[in-house]
Design a protein around this motif. Sequence first.
Motif, PDB file in Angstrom:
ATOM      1  N   ARG A 276      -5.782 -11.570  -2.626  1.00  0.00           N
ATOM      2  CA  ARG A 276      -5.462 -11.745  -4.231  1.00  0.00           C
ATOM      3  C   ARG A 276      -4.152 -10.436  -4.325  1.00  0.00           C
ATOM      4  O   ARG A 276      -3.746 -10.183  -5.378  1.00  0.00           O
ATOM      5  N   GLU A 277      -3.853  -9.792  -3.285  1.00  0.00           N
ATOM      6  CA  GLU A 277      -2.688  -8.957  -3.177  1.00  0.00           C
ATOM      7  C   GLU A 277      -2.993  -7.870  -4.136  1.00  0.00           C
ATOM      8  O   GLU A 277      -1.905  -7.446  -4.857  1.00  0.00           O
ATOM      9  N   GLU A 278      -4.038  -7.295  -4.139  1.00  0.00           N
ATOM     10  CA  GLU A 278      -4.524  -6.037  -4.781  1.00  0.00           C
ATOM     11  C   GLU A 278      -3.827  -4.671  -4.445  1.00  0.00           C
ATOM     12  O   GLU A 278      -4.333  -3.626  -5.209  1.00  0.00           O
TER      13      GLU A 278
ATOM     14  N   ALA B 124       5.283  -0.283  -8.203  1.00  0.00           N
ATOM     15  CA  ALA B 124       5.654  -1.656  -9.293  1.00  0.00           C
ATOM     16  C   ALA B 124       6.166  -2.672  -8.502  1.00  0.00           C
ATOM     17  O   ALA B 124       6.306  -3.799  -9.086  1.00  0.00           O
ATOM     18  N   ALA B 125       6.213  -2.614  -7.089  1.00  0.00           N
ATOM     19  CA  ALA B 125       6.818  -3.724  -6.192  1.00  0.00           C
ATOM     20  C   ALA B 125       5.916  -4.924  -6.399  1.00  0.00           C
ATOM     21  O   ALA B 125       4.706  -4.818  -6.587  1.00  0.00           O
ATOM     22  N   ARG B 126       6.511  -6.130  -6.617  1.00  0.00           N
ATOM     23  CA  ARG B 126       5.867  -7.373  -6.899  1.00  0.00           C
ATOM     24  C   ARG B 126       6.446  -8.461  -6.275  1.00  0.00           C
ATOM     25  O   ARG B 126       7.696  -8.521  -6.115  1.00  0.00           O
ATOM     26  N   TYR B 127       5.535  -9.715  -5.864  1.00  0.00           N
ATOM     27  CA  TYR B 127       6.354 -10.763  -5.314  1.00  0.00           C
ATOM     28  C   TYR B 127       7.309 -11.588  -6.440  1.00  0.00           C
ATOM     29  O   TYR B 127       6.561 -11.670  -7.701  1.00  0.00           O
ATOM     30  N   PHE B 128       8.078 -12.009  -6.315  1.00  0.00           N
ATOM     31  CA  PHE B 128       8.856 -13.055  -7.085  1.00  0.00           C
ATOM     32  C   PHE B 128       9.799 -14.116  -6.497  1.00  0.00           C
ATOM     33  O   PHE B 128       9.971 -14.031  -5.264  1.00  0.00           O
TER      34      PHE B 128
ATOM     35  N   SER C 269      11.589 -14.607  -2.173  1.00  0.00           N
ATOM     36  CA  SER C 269      12.335 -13.542  -2.616  1.00  0.00           C
ATOM     37  C   SER C 269      13.534 -13.262  -1.174  1.00  0.00           C
ATOM     38  O   SER C 269      14.334 -12.328  -1.369  1.00  0.00           O
TER      39      SER C 269
ATOM     40  N   GLN D 134      -1.385  -1.851  -2.967  1.00  0.00           N
ATOM     41  CA  GLN D 134      -0.265  -1.341  -3.560  1.00  0.00           C
ATOM     42  C   GLN D 134       1.027  -1.634  -2.410  1.00  0.00           C
ATOM     43  O   GLN D 134       1.011  -1.861  -1.225  1.00  0.00           O
TER      44      GLN D 134
ATOM     45  N   ILE E  10       4.333  -4.632  -1.259  1.00  0.00           N
ATOM     46  CA  ILE E  10       4.628  -6.077  -1.187  1.00  0.00           C
ATOM     47  C   ILE E  10       4.992  -6.142   0.396  1.00  0.00           C
ATOM     48  O   ILE E  10       5.432  -4.921   0.965  1.00  0.00           O
TER      49      ILE E  10
ATOM     50  N   SER F 293      12.843 -12.667 -14.896  1.00  0.00           N
ATOM     51  CA  SER F 293      11.369 -12.851 -14.803  1.00  0.00           C
ATOM     52  C   SER F 293      10.684 -12.751 -16.004  1.00  0.00           C
ATOM     53  O   SER F 293      11.240 -12.504 -17.317  1.00  0.00           O
TER      54      SER F 293
END
Length: 267
Positions: free
Chosen positions: A176-178, A234-238, A190, A180, A182, A89
């Motif tokens: 906007r997925e602000e 720290a989780a985020r979309y990918f 993913s 904490q 996902i 990433s």
Amino acid sequence: MRMNKVVSYQLSEVEPYINWLYFDHAWGMSGRSEEERLRLREDAVQLLHQMDAVCQSYAVFGVFDANSDGDDLIVNGMRLPMLRQQSPSRDGKCLCLADFVRPLSSGVTDRVGVFAATVDVRMEERHADDPYLTLLAQTLADRVAEATAEKMHEEVRRRYWGYAPDEHLDISQLHREEYQGIRPAVGYPSLPDTSMNFLLDRLIDMKSIGIRLTENGAMRPHASVSGLMFAHPAARYFDLGPIGIDQLEDYARRRGIPLPLMKKFIK
């Protein structure tokens, strides 16, 4: 810890959570006039208000003890194999959803959420004499299912799981997925394996909200969404990107599914 809960909503409760940008995209409204876009939106809102008297939306979710073990999640004692990016990433890492859960070797139990959301099947009913209304109802049902997941996830974060009790975000911030954590959905970048639904069903019983699974793991009603919830800051979309044959073979082995069949499940 194990917690399972079924919730239902009036359509008027989830209406504020609808992301109309995706509705417009489904109708190919890019480049159309503002007048056309608003007219379509007005028709959809009118239909939604008519349906509010007879239809609801539903969600079922669970929050379970969990750990990671390599690229696998262990959720309530059940092993859920995950896939890992094969190209780094933007931060130089090859991400896997299992990265967002404490490893089994740590000796510390973590948690993972599992969810499914759907709509009253009557929302998808065909209007035999009006193809426009049929398509309008179907695309609207899709948005209501996603909005239901959005509202449910907010309640999970703030109340049921409660890892973000002081969260106060407006709708635009939610879109906007602000928040904490996902909630990656099955069939998305993913988590592309639709057969994962068979495992999630064993954890939360999707039938409790009227969802049935096809032989390929697709959900019926079509306007349904399922997936996992992670709380890690720290989780985020990918996006996994291309899945190489070596990784697919390893994943099929971990899932215990023959490779030819596994290829049918990966979207």
